[in-house]
Design an enzyme around this catalytic site. Structure first.
Site, PDB file in Angstrom:
ATOM      1  N   ASP A 204       0.872   5.742  -1.589  1.00 24.21           N
ATOM      2  CA  ASP A 204       0.259   4.703  -0.759  1.00 24.21           C
ATOM      3  C   ASP A 204      -0.377   3.781  -1.791  1.00 24.21           C
ATOM      4  OD1 ASP A 204      -1.457   3.059   0.681  1.00 24.21           O
ATOM      5  OD2 ASP A 204      -1.685   4.550   2.253  1.00 24.21           O
ATOM      6  N   HIS A 205       0.329   2.693  -2.139  1.00 22.38           N
ATOM      7  CA  HIS A 205      -0.074   1.976  -3.354  1.00 22.38           C
ATOM      8  C   HIS A 205      -1.475   1.378  -3.242  1.00 22.38           C
ATOM      9  CE1 HIS A 205       1.499  -1.506  -1.148  1.00 22.38           C
ATOM     10  NE2 HIS A 205       0.657  -2.208  -1.868  1.00 22.38           N
ATOM     11  N   LYS A 209      -5.240   0.909  -6.223  1.00 23.06           N
ATOM     12  CA  LYS A 209      -5.958  -0.329  -6.569  1.00 23.06           C
ATOM     13  C   LYS A 209      -7.371  -0.006  -7.033  1.00 23.06           C
ATOM     14  CE  LYS A 209      -3.519  -3.304  -3.319  1.00 23.06           C
ATOM     15  NZ  LYS A 209      -2.916  -4.258  -4.243  1.00 23.06           N
ATOM     16  N   ASP A 262       3.788   0.016   9.698  1.00 24.85           N
ATOM     17  CA  ASP A 262       3.964  -0.420   8.309  1.00 24.85           C
ATOM     18  C   ASP A 262       2.632  -0.405   7.536  1.00 24.85           C
ATOM     19  OD1 ASP A 262       5.696  -1.373   6.294  1.00 24.85           O
ATOM     20  OD2 ASP A 262       5.001  -3.426   6.593  1.00 24.85           O
ATOM     21  N   HIS A 267      -2.027   2.466   4.879  1.00 24.62           N
ATOM     22  CA  HIS A 267      -3.086   1.797   4.105  1.00 24.62           C
ATOM     23  C   HIS A 267      -4.433   1.758   4.853  1.00 24.62           C
ATOM     24  CE1 HIS A 267       0.298   0.680   1.795  1.00 24.62           C
ATOM     25  NE2 HIS A 267       0.616  -0.416   2.433  1.00 24.62           N
TER      26      HIS A 267
END
Ligand SMILES: NC(=O)c1ccc[n+]([C@@H]2O[C@H](COP(=O)([O-])OP(=O)(O)OC[C@H]3O[C@@H](n4cnc5c(N)ncnc54)[C@H](OP(=O)(O)O)[C@@H]3O)[C@@H](O)[C@H]2O)c1
Length: 513
Positions: A204-205, A209, A262, A267
């Site tokens: 989960d990019h 961060k 999505d 996220h």
């Protein structure tokens, strides 16, 4: 004499390594399936180069591409070269490239081709001998989700998934992790049949961060915020991920998925978990995961769903100064599709800390601005000893974590306007990463790929988190599927009218970031 306790030493969960030192991966290879795809080109290959440029990859590292194209190792090297030149974060350095590219290999094949996987096995064995990758392999599935089972089974069949005490084998999976709870459970079962859960890294990019990791620093390294961080002072929380772009060439992929699947399922619910969780015993992966799992288990939709959710599809309008078409005119999108490009939901976390505090999660395409932020909006002061006119321009206090772009934190509060009269107006106090630190933040994929190679799972959601997130979203998706077409909103605005109504009904408004 006062006795001092060395807490670092007395806590058995803390290892003795100095966490400030750079973490460098050990000998290994990274195999990317779907190496001709968009993600590999824009993010993965440049991130590998950036890691090499920062000295975080060992000399005995290899990058293996797997795809159907009729390429040899040199062709593959050229593709990586072009991707790195175009997308890497750090400047291109010939000496870094020379060293890195010696470890490039390409294997041609389709996912159902046994011979191609046998060849991959031979290539990896050669690399173990020639470059000393020591049998440690990470398999990155940057491929259509429908192909996950086949590739996992091929890795098992060819012996490439075999774990031993001498080497590790890991698999990296990109979202979407299923499209509802049942399919996520099936996917987890397929993957876990081949790889044990501690060898599965779900990307989960957002969790890679800096700003997202900083939520933990902000909350748990400071005394200032914690007393405010509860229903005593917080009125509600808004978590927003807004994009200004439309679907463009991805319309075919997106139709049938939509904004909630999505973005909210992964996220936004991960951000909610980090904001709402209790302090973990330590930053050991298991401890962090446990706290996030507790939050997701306690998260409920605010009912009734028809009043506490909103969805929409973008119509024609403006993106900046460009006039843009509506969704139904995008190529690849079915005219009668009910897939939403905007989704908003209200949830609550059933816990002592958060009782009665709604968390509003929203995401959408073609909105007013590209921005991701988490805003804790505080209750109004219980009493204002001013004439009403003096505080007419005073809003709610807010703490805003700006995830992207313009990463940082804003604290909004009321301040006296200079002058002889007493007038109070909102002002912002800003912390900006760009100004406070000279180092630029690594790309999320750099951090996450390095963590995979190091076997450091803290930033990767485990199967329980994925399934709990679907449990929250599934009832919403079912309700939407039964209630026809979403509203339309004008491109360049902040979403459908129903989203504003959802907030106005309870006396709140969405922030306009
Ligand atoms: N793009 C993004 O920004 C993004 C963001 C988040 C998550 N993801 C996820 O990341 C994954 C990859 O996304 P993408 O956008 O890079 O996809 P993509 O551009 O469609 O690429 C898919 C890749 O899979 C390969 N492939 C497909 N079927 C194959 C088969 N039967 N045998 C061998 N190779 C096959 C394709 O190779 P050929 O060249 O041979 O067709 C291509 O390299 C997906 O799961 C996606 O949901 C992507």
């Amino acid at each position: 004499m006062t006795a001092t306790i060395d807490t670092a030493w007395s806590n058995p969960l803390r290892d003795s390594r100095d966490k400030r030192l750079p973490r460098i991966a050990g000998p290994c290879s990274l195999v990317i399936f779907g190496v001709t795809g968009d993600l590999a080109r824009r993010k993965l290959m440049p991130a590998v180069y950036d890691l090499a440029a920062r000295g975080l990859l060992p000399p005995s590292f290899a990058l293996v591409g797997f795809a159907r194209r009729d390429w040899d190792d040199q062709d593959f090297g050229q593709i990586v070269h072009d991707a790195v030149r175009e997308h890497s974060r750090t400047p291109f350095r010939e000496e870094v490239w020379e060293r890195l590219s010696e470890g490039f290999r390409f294997v041609q094949g389709a996912f159902d081709d046994d011979a191609a996987f046998d060849q991959l096995s031979e290539v990896l064995a050669d690399l173990d001998r020639q470059r000393g990758t020591d049998g440690n392999h990470a398999f990155y599935l940057s491929i259509p989700p429908g192909a996950f089972p086949t590739v996992c089974e091929q890795l098992q069949r060819s012996g490439l998934a075999d774990q031993t005490d001498e080497h590790w084998r890991r698999v990296v999976i990109e979202k979407p992790f299923g499209h509802d709870l049942t399919s996520a459970q099936e996917l987890n079962a397929v993957v876990n049949r081949v790889f044990p859960e501690d060898a599965v890294f779900r990307i989960d990019h957002y969790l890679g961060k800096e700003t997202v990791q900083n939520i933990l620093a902000l909350r748990f390294a400071n005394q200032l915020f914690d007393p405010l961080w509860s229903s005593h002072y917080v009125d509600h929380v808004q978590i927003t991920m807004a994009e200004d772009i439309g679907l463009g060439g991805r319309a075919g992929y997106y139709d049938g998925i939509g904004a909630a699947r999505d973005v909210i399922q992964n996220h936004l619910l991960q951000l909610l978990a980090l904001v709402a969780m209790e302090e973990p015993v330590s930053f050991e992966p298991r401890e962090l995961q446990n706290e996030k799992i507790k939050v997701l288990s306690a998260t409920r939709n605010v009912l009734p769903l028809e009043l506490n959710t909103a969805r929409g599809q973008y119509g024609p309008g403006w993106q900046g100064s460009t006039e843009v078409p509506g969704l139904v005119d995008e190529e690849g999108f079915a005219q009668d599709s009910i897939t939403e490009t905007y989704a908003a939901i209200a949830v609550e976390v059933d816990s002592r800390r958060w009782a009665g505090v709604p968390f509003y999660l929203r995401t959408g395409k073609r909105l007013g601005r590209r921005v991701t932020e988490i805003a804790l909006v505080f209750k109004r002061a219980p009493h204002l000893p001013f004439d009403k006119t003096m505080t007419e321009e005073l809003g709610e206090n807010a703490l805003v974590i700006r995830v992207q772009p313009d990463e940082g934190i804003t604290l909004r509060f009321g301040s006296k306007v200079p002058g002889s009269s007493m007038q109070v107006r909102d002002v912002n106090m800003d912390f900006s990463y760009g100004q406070a630190f000279t180092e630029s933040s690594p790309e999320a994929y750099e951090r996450l790929i390095l963590d995979v190679l190091l076997g450091e799972p803290s930033l990767f959601p485990v199967n329980d988190e994925v399934e709990l997130s679907w449990k929250i979203l599934d009832p919403v998706l079912r309700a939407w599927a039964d209630s026809g077409r979403p509203d339309t909103y004008e491109s360049g605005t902040w979403g459908p009218r129903s989203a504003d109504e959802m907030m106005n009904r309870v006396g709140r408004t969405w922030r306009r970031p």
